[in-house]
Design an enzyme around this catalytic site. Structure first.
Site, PDB file in Angstrom:
ATOM      1  N   SER A 196       0.844  -1.182   0.000  1.00 21.18           N
ATOM      2  CA  SER A 196       0.000   0.000   0.000  1.00 21.18           C
ATOM      3  C   SER A 196       0.892   1.249   0.000  1.00 21.18           C
ATOM      4  O   SER A 196       1.682   1.435  -0.912  1.00 21.18           O
ATOM      5  CB  SER A 196      -0.965  -0.036   1.183  1.00 21.18           C
ATOM      6  OG  SER A 196      -2.007   0.886   1.027  1.00 21.18           O
TER       7      SER A 196
ATOM      8  N   ASP B 165      -9.777  -3.713  -5.426  1.00 22.69           N
ATOM      9  CA  ASP B 165      -9.221  -2.834  -4.399  1.00 22.69           C
ATOM     10  C   ASP B 165      -9.780  -1.419  -4.578  1.00 22.69           C
ATOM     11  O   ASP B 165      -9.661  -0.835  -5.654  1.00 22.69           O
ATOM     12  CB  ASP B 165      -7.700  -2.816  -4.518  1.00 22.69           C
ATOM     13  CG  ASP B 165      -7.011  -2.142  -3.340  1.00 22.69           C
ATOM     14  OD1 ASP B 165      -7.691  -1.441  -2.567  1.00 22.69           O
ATOM     15  OD2 ASP B 165      -5.790  -2.309  -3.205  1.00 22.69           O
TER      16      ASP B 165
ATOM     17  N   HIS C  93      -8.351  -4.891  -1.114  1.00 16.18           N
ATOM     18  CA  HIS C  93      -7.076  -4.351  -0.645  1.00 16.18           C
ATOM     19  C   HIS C  93      -6.322  -5.345   0.236  1.00 16.18           C
ATOM     20  O   HIS C  93      -5.092  -5.382   0.232  1.00 16.18           O
ATOM     21  CB  HIS C  93      -7.317  -3.053   0.120  1.00 16.18           C
ATOM     22  CG  HIS C  93      -6.086  -2.254   0.379  1.00 16.18           C
ATOM     23  ND1 HIS C  93      -5.335  -1.689  -0.635  1.00 16.18           N
ATOM     24  CD2 HIS C  93      -5.460  -1.919   1.542  1.00 16.18           C
ATOM     25  CE1 HIS C  93      -4.310  -1.033  -0.110  1.00 16.18           C
ATOM     26  NE2 HIS C  93      -4.360  -1.157   1.204  1.00 16.18           N
TER      27      HIS C  93
END
Length: 726
Positions: free
Chosen positions: A556, A642, A677
């Site tokens: 991320s 995501d 995610h």
């Protein structure tokens, strides 16, 4: 596509990949998956071996330490061969006894783990027929007769909430869609509150739902109209107050509803003031009801003030635990007989107990004030699973890089600490076989950056004797999120093959207090990247590893980190793994319609409106800085659904790396086609997913053919086998 911002022209030759509904894009991602599979086919046996190692070390049929609340002990169960677990409860037998019940060591999956067990949710049944399944929030009503639970079967984190009658086992007709997370019950159990998001995935509305009525009739309780702010709702541990919080990256505002006086409605505790963050917690001090106010109005590392249970501006927040620049106060939990303060100092987490004796004579009502201490050099300690206001114990989670996750109960009455559970690691695992160390690297500006490190003892001895080892360096460095030491069963497959694992605690995280975060955001963001590079160079200079055998990893915003250092120091890494990486940060922050963008202006800057912010981000954004250099091998992993970091970012990045790199073009893209995610759902799928990454990392280190040290895994019972699992 070509755009112009602040006089700078940008051409994005791969922008077409953002059209998720285009069959050509899906075909492209599937072709990339096929290419990645072909390029890593030689690692199939290693992936299988790692998966089997994780499985062999894991006690698959298990249960968590029961947590007590409102007359029941609640716990979760897992079962061998099943992807998902179950949640259960049993009645409390002795009201005076806060010792969690323990199941029989030979408990069968088909039998109750404890007498009187009631099955609340069977997640395997809920997941049946879905490629992806995630349980969001689940909560029992104050009456203990209803269960609200939220599920996501896509991966976009927009949940559907259902309600279960625990007496009959039937579902109510009520169904809430588009919910973020779960629900918060009202005190009477007749209604509940929940949050929804806007088109940019910003939690902006709080609703009240009355059971038995359609969602279309739900009352809008609060709407946060400032696009920089998110909102959410919760209930105080004392059950007296509902709390609605609005917050940006730098500012907070709280509203409260007093169940003892609901006609007053929601009241603003203190109006928002730019730069002031605060939260409130209901407590009783010296016989009076108060709000504890954790705030940064008097210093960046926060203090705890005390105020009346009424709207009160900053002048009325009397200091209770004053600001200390050496101690970052992160949270405070109030109980009938004590406070628990979550704090950190010198890069490590701490739990502080402040007793509230019933016969207190001091003006504040506070008693003794002390830390719950452990002896390890590196550790993470946290308080969790403490829902009851009147409980005399504090449930504590504890772990290190070598000590598996452990659950303790600390009894405030006699100050005793009892180990309830250490997560079993089967096969004869011994923490003493591993060495943990804290190192300090010197950054470009002279700042000392901590590194947490673990290795097998014989590997550390060999390094000390002059033989460098392969090393896996992990980092994050954003949002004040701290990457504290933690144990991982999967990581043993690296360590036991001779690798070292290290965490670089770079600026932008919160490990060293608020100052550490402030020096790694906005105009100081480059510190995050130069710190990580400094950590890598320190590990090479001190003989721990060599550049060709050091693999960097981040996910991320940590993907932004490793993408940036890949450009800035490509010669330092033998490989880079980027998970759901925020590598096209400039493009995303230039588009205010995308999820999270506006709310993150205070983290990165607003490059659309601010030329300086644009130039700053353009200087480090990984996608914009791909150059004609010889990059090390790269593995980028993403998920199609995501909503936090769109799949298009790593897809474009990989394409540009291949097109512009010179020398090697060993760059791979792996896209989960039914995940969000957090990646795939289901524990076995998650193990296989991680085994893929670890096999690639071992290959880059030159350890693909290495045999695990420490001998063959043995099917022997581990400490705590048959007890509850955290």
């Amino acid at each position: 596509m070509t755009t112009v911002h602040h006089g700078h022209e940008r051409t994005d030759e791969y922008d077409w990949l953002r059209h998720k509904d285009d069959p050509e894009v899906i075909a492209y991602l599937e072709a990339e998956n096929a290419w990645t599979e072909a390029q890593t086919a030689h690692l199939e046996d290693l992936r299988t071996a790692i998966f089997e190692e994780v499985r062999a070390r894991t006690q698959e049929t298990d249960l968590s330490v029961p947590t007590r609340n409102r007359g029941y002990w609640y716990y979760s169960r897992s079962f061998e061969g099943r992807e998902y677990g179950a949640s259960c409860r049993v009645p409390v037998v002795d009201d005076a006894d806060w010792t969690p019940p323990r199941p029989a060591a030979d408990c069968s999956p088909d039998e109750p783990a404890l007498p009187g067990e009631e099955l609340l949710l069977d997640l395997n049944a809920l997941a049946e027929g879905h490629d992806f399944f995630s349980l969001g929030g689940s909560s029992i009503s104050p009456s203990t007769t209803l269960l609200a639970y939220a599920t996501d079967t896509v991966g976009d984190e927009r949940y559907t909430v259902r309600f279960k009658d625990l007496a009959s086992g039937d579902l109510l007709e009520d169904e809430l869609t588009g919910v973020l997370g779960g629900v918060t019950w009202s005190r009477d159990s007749a209604s509940c509150y929940y949050t929804t998001v806007d088109d940019t995935w910003r939690p902006d509305k709080v609703w009240r739902h009355v059971l038995g009525t359609p969602q279309a009739d739900d009352e809008l309780v609060f709407h946060e109209t400032d696009a920089r702010y998110w909102t959410g709702i919760g209930r105080s541990r004392s059950d007296r107050f509902l709390l609605v919080v609005s917050g940006s990256k730098t500012t907070t505002e709280c509203r409260f509803l007093d169940f003892d006086d609901p006609s007053a409605g929601f009241q603003v505790f203190a109006e928002r003031v730019d730069g002031v963050e605060y939260g409130i917690e209901h407590a009783r001090l010296a016989g009076r009801d108060v709000f504890l106010v954790l705030h940064n109005a008097t210093g960046p590392d926060f203090e705890i003030g005390v105020a009346p249970v009424a709207p009160t501006d900053r002048a009325g927040w009397d200091p209770l635990v004053p600001h200390d620049p050496a101690v970052r106060l992160e949270a405070v939990d109030a109980f009938a007989g004590h406070l628990v303060v979550h704090q950190r100092s010198e890069g490590l987490t701490q739990l502080r107990i402040i007793e509230l004796p019933a016969d207190a004579t001091s003006a504040t009502g506070l008693g003794d004030d002390y830390l719950v201490s452990f002896d390890d050099e590196l550790y993470t300690i946290e308080s969790g699973g403490n829902p009851a206001f009147d409980q005399p114990t504090v449930r504590i989670g504890y772990t290190t890089l070598a000590v598996p996750a452990s659950v303790y109960d600390y009894d405030v009455r006699d100050r005793s600490l009892q180990l309830l559970r250490r997560t079993p690691v089967l096969g004869g695992y011994e923490p003493a076989d591993y060495v943990e160390q804290r190192l300090w690297a010197e950054a470009e500006d002279g700042e000392r950056v901590p590194i947490s490190l673990v290795a097998r003892r014989e590997v550390a001895d060999a390094v000390a004797a002059g033989t460098p080892a392969p090393l896996h360096l992990y980092g994050y460095g954003s949002y004040e999120a701290s990457m504290d030491p933690y144990f991982s069963i999967a990581r043993l497959s690296l360590l036991d093959r001779g690798a070292v694992f290290a965490i670089a605690h770079v600026r932008g995280g919160g490990e060293m207090g608020r100052r550490w975060y402030d020096l790694g955001k906005m105009e100081h963001k480059q510190n995050t990247f130069s710190d990580f590079i400094a950590c890598g160079r320190h590990l090479v200079a001190t003989g721990w590893t060599t550049p060709e055998r050091m693999v960097a990893e981040g996910g991320s915003a940590g993907g932004l980190l490793v993408g940036a250092v890949l450009n800035q120091a490509p010669e330092l890494w033998g490989g880079v793994v980027a998970n759901v990486p925020f590598v096209d940060a400039l493009t995303s922050m230039l588009d205010s319609s995308l999820p999270l963008t506006v709310g993150e202006y205070e983290e990165w800057g607003n490059p659309e409106a601010d030329a300086a912010a644009y130039e700053r981000m353009a200087a480090y954004a990984p996608y914009d800085n791909v150059a004609a250099v010889d990059y090390p091998p790269v593995l980028a992993e993403t998920s199609l659904n995501d909503t936090r970091v769109l799949y298009v970012e790593p897809a474009k990045w990989v394409a540009r790396l291949r097109a512009r790199a010179v020398g090697r073009r060993d760059v791979l893209l792996r896209t989960e086609m039914a995940a969000g995610h957090g990646g795939v759902s289901g524990r076995y799928q998650a193990w296989k997913d991680r085994a893929f990454s670890l096999a690639w990392i071992l290959d880059r280190m030159g350890l693909a053919d290495a045999e695990p040290q420490g001998g063959t895994l043995r099917a022997a019972p581990a400490e705590g086998a048959g007890e509850a699992r955290s």
